[in-house]
Design an enzyme around this catalytic site. Structure first.
Site, PDB file in Angstrom:
ATOM      1  N   ALA A  62      39.948 -65.611 -61.258  1.00  0.00           N
ATOM      2  CA  ALA A  62      39.436 -65.659 -61.643  1.00  0.00           C
ATOM      3  C   ALA A  62      38.665 -66.266 -63.035  1.00  0.00           C
ATOM      4  O   ALA A  62      38.803 -67.271 -63.382  1.00  0.00           O
ATOM      5  CB  ALA A  62      40.803 -63.926 -62.932  1.00  0.00           C
ATOM      6  N   GLY A 101      42.943 -65.098 -58.323  1.00  0.00           N
ATOM      7  CA  GLY A 101      41.827 -63.440 -58.186  1.00  0.00           C
ATOM      8  C   GLY A 101      41.350 -63.387 -56.428  1.00  0.00           C
ATOM      9  O   GLY A 101      40.847 -62.361 -56.661  1.00  0.00           O
ATOM     10  N   GLU A 104      43.690 -62.852 -53.959  1.00  0.00           N
ATOM     11  CA  GLU A 104      43.948 -61.114 -54.598  1.00  0.00           C
ATOM     12  C   GLU A 104      42.910 -59.991 -54.138  1.00  0.00           C
ATOM     13  O   GLU A 104      43.296 -59.458 -53.441  1.00  0.00           O
ATOM     14  CB  GLU A 104      44.165 -60.921 -55.807  1.00  0.00           C
ATOM     15  CG  GLU A 104      45.831 -61.729 -56.432  1.00  0.00           C
ATOM     16  CD  GLU A 104      46.001 -61.786 -57.531  1.00  0.00           C
ATOM     17  OE1 GLU A 104      45.085 -62.353 -58.823  1.00  0.00           O
ATOM     18  OE2 GLU A 104      46.895 -60.607 -58.218  1.00  0.00           O
ATOM     19  N   GLU A 124      48.196 -68.915 -61.043  1.00  0.00           N
ATOM     20  CA  GLU A 124      47.793 -68.773 -61.768  1.00  0.00           C
ATOM     21  C   GLU A 124      49.225 -69.817 -61.954  1.00  0.00           C
ATOM     22  O   GLU A 124      48.919 -70.000 -63.887  1.00  0.00           O
ATOM     23  CB  GLU A 124      48.086 -67.260 -61.671  1.00  0.00           C
ATOM     24  CG  GLU A 124      46.945 -67.010 -61.445  1.00  0.00           C
ATOM     25  CD  GLU A 124      46.748 -66.320 -59.440  1.00  0.00           C
ATOM     26  OE1 GLU A 124      46.805 -67.357 -59.150  1.00  0.00           O
ATOM     27  OE2 GLU A 124      46.341 -65.800 -59.360  1.00  0.00           O
TER      28      GLU A 124
HETATM   29  N1  T1G Z   1      36.803 -70.150 -63.969  1.00  0.00           N
HETATM   30  C1  T1G Z   1      35.708 -70.774 -64.261  1.00  0.00           C
HETATM   31  N2  T1G Z   1      35.456 -71.638 -64.178  1.00  0.00           N
HETATM   32  C2  T1G Z   1      36.307 -72.370 -63.519  1.00  0.00           C
HETATM   33  C3  T1G Z   1      36.718 -71.887 -62.663  1.00  0.00           C
HETATM   34  C4  T1G Z   1      37.410 -70.831 -62.412  1.00  0.00           C
HETATM   35  N3  T1G Z   1      38.327 -70.017 -62.018  1.00  0.00           N
HETATM   36  N4  T1G Z   1      37.558 -73.040 -61.348  1.00  0.00           N
HETATM   37  C5  T1G Z   1      36.699 -73.717 -61.598  1.00  0.00           C
HETATM   38  N5  T1G Z   1      35.559 -74.183 -62.262  1.00  0.00           N
HETATM   39  C6  T1G Z   1      34.960 -74.647 -63.081  1.00  0.00           C
HETATM   40  C7  T1G Z   1      34.871 -75.344 -63.317  1.00  0.00           C
HETATM   41  O1  T1G Z   1      35.057 -75.664 -64.802  1.00  0.00           O
HETATM   42  C8  T1G Z   1      34.133 -76.247 -62.503  1.00  0.00           C
HETATM   43  O2  T1G Z   1      32.982 -76.568 -63.612  1.00  0.00           O
HETATM   44  C9  T1G Z   1      33.529 -76.363 -61.629  1.00  0.00           C
HETATM   45  O3  T1G Z   1      33.433 -74.671 -61.392  1.00  0.00           O
HETATM   46  C10 T1G Z   1      33.783 -77.119 -60.707  1.00  0.00           C
HETATM   47  O4  T1G Z   1      35.092 -77.089 -60.541  1.00  0.00           O
HETATM   48  C11 T1G Z   1      43.830 -62.565 -62.185  1.00  0.00           C
HETATM   49  C12 T1G Z   1      43.937 -64.547 -64.241  1.00  0.00           C
HETATM   50  C13 T1G Z   1      38.095 -74.011 -57.252  1.00  0.00           C
HETATM   51  C14 T1G Z   1      39.706 -76.120 -56.774  1.00  0.00           C
HETATM   52  O5  T1G Z   1      42.936 -71.489 -61.474  1.00  0.00           O
HETATM   53  O6  T1G Z   1      41.233 -75.466 -59.111  1.00  0.00           O
HETATM   54  O7  T1G Z   1      42.630 -65.815 -61.236  1.00  0.00           O
HETATM   55  O8  T1G Z   1      32.709 -78.542 -64.542  1.00  0.00           O
HETATM   56  O9  T1G Z   1      35.535 -79.633 -60.985  1.00  0.00           O
HETATM   57  O10 T1G Z   1      37.419 -79.869 -58.078  1.00  0.00           O
HETATM   58  O11 T1G Z   1      45.257 -63.473 -60.634  1.00  0.00           O
HETATM   59  O12 T1G Z   1      38.226 -75.825 -59.527  1.00  0.00           O
HETATM   60  O13 T1G Z   1      31.403 -78.577 -63.585  1.00  0.00           O
HETATM   61  O14 T1G Z   1      30.877 -76.890 -65.462  1.00  0.00           O
HETATM   62  O15 T1G Z   1      36.848 -78.286 -60.539  1.00  0.00           O
HETATM   63  O16 T1G Z   1      36.074 -79.120 -56.211  1.00  0.00           O
HETATM   64  C15 T1G Z   1      42.988 -69.223 -60.255  1.00  0.00           C
HETATM   65  C16 T1G Z   1      40.581 -72.836 -60.223  1.00  0.00           C
HETATM   66  C17 T1G Z   1      42.300 -68.055 -61.551  1.00  0.00           C
HETATM   67  C18 T1G Z   1      41.167 -72.417 -59.054  1.00  0.00           C
HETATM   68  C19 T1G Z   1      37.485 -76.438 -57.120  1.00  0.00           C
HETATM   69  N6  T1G Z   1      42.243 -69.776 -60.287  1.00  0.00           N
HETATM   70  N7  T1G Z   1      40.021 -74.598 -60.097  1.00  0.00           N
HETATM   71  O17 T1G Z   1      37.519 -78.346 -57.465  1.00  0.00           O
HETATM   72  O18 T1G Z   1      35.440 -78.647 -58.976  1.00  0.00           O
HETATM   73  S1  T1G Z   1      43.655 -67.255 -62.794  1.00  0.00           S
HETATM   74  C20 T1G Z   1      42.387 -71.045 -60.260  1.00  0.00           C
HETATM   75  C21 T1G Z   1      39.861 -75.073 -58.926  1.00  0.00           C
HETATM   76  C22 T1G Z   1      43.117 -65.780 -62.041  1.00  0.00           C
HETATM   77  C23 T1G Z   1      43.863 -63.747 -61.387  1.00  0.00           C
HETATM   78  C24 T1G Z   1      44.504 -65.036 -62.082  1.00  0.00           C
HETATM   79  C25 T1G Z   1      39.448 -75.356 -58.875  1.00  0.00           C
HETATM   80  C26 T1G Z   1      38.623 -75.487 -57.369  1.00  0.00           C
HETATM   81  P1  T1G Z   1      31.932 -77.387 -64.595  1.00  0.00           P
HETATM   82  P2  T1G Z   1      35.867 -78.289 -60.209  1.00  0.00           P
HETATM   83  P3  T1G Z   1      36.896 -78.914 -57.676  1.00  0.00           P
END
Ligand code: T1G
Length: 655
Positions: A62, A101, A104, A124
């Protein structure tokens, strides 16, 4: 603005392609785009639908940047249920990291394929949440209860092959993912495959005792955290309720967590960690210098760990010591560390051997003539450090970066010992250096921008989390540790015991109480540092009287079997009446009247000490931003991320 979701009908297969950099997060536009594409697919005669992404990864979750704001339609649960309800086979084709998500979405498809290099996960819980788009209900139906609990409560992604083993992925694709997915779609159509809806699948057999057993484990492993416990509730719901009721349970638990303090703190920390890598005023395209070989001076615990950090990233290292015996000792520390990593399953034998082979030793500085970077990691003697930097200045090639691992000394004074202060920087690792992720990058007055940019980039390459600090005594972390430590000493003299102070802080969420930390680091370290200070520089005698008495009684901490606690051969701490007496005597000598002290007071005074010093560090421009200090304390000092970090907590608790 054009949609980030493209739909085409190719050889009777509908193809939904998501292209929303940087990680194809499920923003409102992406969610709407998927719904619109499905509407078209419903009536265009396609025989199956493939969902895949352009760019670096399948959907990574998400869109976290939308959290805390009013959610816009369509909500993600609606999108995934729409995918699953589609009346023709839907195939998800995964590359990169399908997370949260994003995974999912894949779980709501009827079939899943992936590149072998792909990973899938439900992280999450690291945001204080739970999979809120059917993940808690679909994962156990595909992978079983235990694998589902492990995946969601750890939040750790798994490789595609492992996911296939447990039933979360059906097929690995070699070569081009699009080609592989389209070929598979045609195969499925030819075989008359129907929509295989996960929600209609039974939960594989399981032992009902698993839920409470998991709750008990999490109460220790994730002490104080709410989300892991709610995940267990939802998975138990998947096993005991209808799919619809399970979804309703998931939705209510998700909403509870999303509105809670822990998720807000963890979302803050998610962005804080990424913000810390950015340097205000330094252009994103500042050139960097190549770092393909490194010299480490000093083969002690820190030098060995630093050498391993680079070798583990594939960068050859030359370890310098003053004699063959010292070098042999240094290399044996490294051998022991690698053996430990293999024993703990962190590294395979072959991987450890390959990393170890990248580390060579020498006693002559001439061996550093061609290295791209030299890192000094000797003990904290300012004159010795200056001598070493003068030698490096004479030996290392022009353009080599000269870094010091000092944990509190003046990087500018060290730089002044060379003719090239612009090439000098601090790279403060935390012990054990091959494990701890924090790296304080200390920017000297004369440190060149490209040197700073190089070290920030290098940090990511050696899998560290960099935070920039300006020069002051103790930089960010250790400077804040001083008033924190002083408060812990005053609390002892005023009436608390070591076990009460540590117990209060560990119940609050700290990985380790202050006195156990000091015993771990060694009380003699502070004792020696104080010997070089005047009484005025030492400050309030009450803040070090007890540690001095302990050291003078031969109680140096874990290393000597006793300090604030006594330790058995497994280094397990036991409260010691001898220490209670030493504290009471010291209090009497200092005229301090002892009283009963509450845990609440302990927490407030210790965390307050961190916050107050952190605010000074911001005011003085030592740290770029308060969220950087949060990153330092979570990654370097065991501060609970689910409280956001000391500065976030201080603001939210109005300290
Ligand atoms: N949403 C928005 N921005 C995101 C993002 C996300 N989920 N994930 C990464 N970014 C942005 C981050 O801020 C950065 O921005 C750029 O992407 C590169 O990220 C309903 C509620 C995917 C493994 O928890 O683990 O889904 O600084 O520097 O080291 O059940 O990002 O460049 O402007 O980390 O290569 C669940 C979180 C959400 C994954 C990549 N998903 N992200 O790592 O790059 S909750 C997560 C990561 C959800 C549902 C629930 C990592 C990555 P900027 P980065 P990276």
């Amino acid at each position: 603005m054009s949609s980030p979701v493209n739909y085409t009908l190719t050889d009777n297969i509908g193809v939904i392609t998501i292209d929303s950099p940087p990680v194809n997060a499920l923003s409102q536009a992406v969610r709407q785009g998927i719904m619109d594409a499905l509407d078209v697919a419903d009536s265009d005669g396609s025989k199956a639908v493939v969902i895949l992404c352009d760019g670096r990864t399948f959907i990574a979750g998400a869109d976290i940047s939308e959290f805390g704001k009013p959610l816009k339609d369509p909500w993600l649960p609606e999108v995934v249920n729409r995918i699953e309800a589609t009346d023709k086979p839907v195939i998800a084709a995964i590359h990169g990291t399908a997370l949260g998500g994003g995974f999912e979405v894949a779980l709501s498809a009827h079939y899943r394929c992936a590149l072998a290099s792909a990973k899938v996960g439900l992280p999450e819980v690291k945001l204080g949440l739970l999979p809120g788009a059917g993940g808690t209900q679909r994962t156990p139906r595909l992978a079983g209860i235990e694998a589902a609990l492990q995946l969601m409560t750890s939040g750790v992604p798994i490789a595609a092959a492992q996911a296939m083993e447990v039933g979360l992925i059906d097929r690995l694709v070699d070569g081009d993912l699009y080609e592989g997915a389209m070929a598979w779609a045609q195969e499925l159509v030819a075989a008359g495959a129907v929509p295989r809806r996960t929600s209609e699948q039974e939960i594989p057999a399981y032992d009902a005792a698993i839920f409470d057993a998991f709750r008990g484990t999490l109460a220790k492993r994730a002490r104080g955290q709410i989300a892991p416990q709610r995940i267990v509730d939802c998975v138990e719901g998947a096993a005991t309720l209808s799919f619809a009721d399970g979804l309703a349970l998931e939705r209510s638990k998700f909403a509870e967590l999303m509105d809670g303090e822990q998720s807000a703190a963890l979302r803050h920390f998610f962005f804080a960690e990424r913000q810390a890598a950015k340097i205000d005023g330094l252009s994103k395209d500042t050139p960097t210098r190549p770092v393909e070989s490194v010299g480490v001076i000093g083969g002690g615990t820190m030098g060995g760990g630093i050498a391993m950090s680079f070798a583990n990233a594939g960068i050859p290292v030359t370890l310098i010591e003053i004699s063959d015996d010292a070098l042999a000792r240094g290399l044996s520390i490294i051998d022991r560390n690698y053996a430990g990593s293999v024993k703990r399953g962190k590294l395979s034998e072959s991987a450890a051997a390959a990393c170890r082979a990248l580390i060579s030793g020498a006693t002559d500085y001439a061996a550093l003539a061609e290295v791209d970077m030299a890192i000094e990691a000797v003990f904290e003697d300012p004159n010795l450090k200056k001598d070493i930097f003068a030698k490096l200045d004479a030996v290392c090639k022009q353009g080599a970066i000269l870094a010091t691992n000092t944990s509190y000394q003046d990087v500018d004074a060290i730089a002044a010992a060379t003719q090239r202060p612009a090439d000098v920087i601090g790279m403060h690792f935390f012990s054990p250096a091959h494990i701890m992720k924090l790296l304080e990058v200390v920017r000297g007055e004369k440190t060149a921008d490209d040197v700073l940019a190089t070290c920030m980039q290098l940090a990511k390459r050696i899998r560290k989390v960099p935070v920039v600090s300006r020069v002051c005594y103790g930089f960010i972390g250790n400077r804040m540790l001083q008033p924190y430590g002083q408060q812990s000493q005053l609390l002892l003299l005023e009436g608390a015991t070591p076990e009460q102070v540590d117990g209060a802080m560990e119940s609050w969420g700290m990985a380790m109480g202050p006195l156990r930390v000091f015993d771990l680091a060694g009380l003699d370290v502070g004792y020696k540092a104080r010997e070089a200070l005047s009484d005025e520089e030492k400050g309030d005698p009450a803040s070090y009287r007890v540690p001095d008495l302990l050291v003078e009684a031969g109680r140096l901490g874990q290393k000597s079997g006793s300090g604030f606690y006594s330790y058995d051969e497994d280094r397990k701490p036991t409260p010691d009446p001898v220490v209670h007496e030493i504290i009471q005597t010291a209090a009497a000598d200092l005229g301090i009247e002892r009283r009963k002290i509450s845990d609440e007071e302990i927490v407030e005074r210790l965390i307050g000490a961190l916050v107050d010093e952190g605010r000074k560090i911001i005011d003085e421009g030592i740290a770029q931003r308060s969220s950087d200090i949060d990153v330092v304390y979570v990654y370097g000092y065991g501060f609970p991320a689910w409280r956001g970090g000391p500065m976030y907590y201080g603001d939210s608790a109005s300290l």
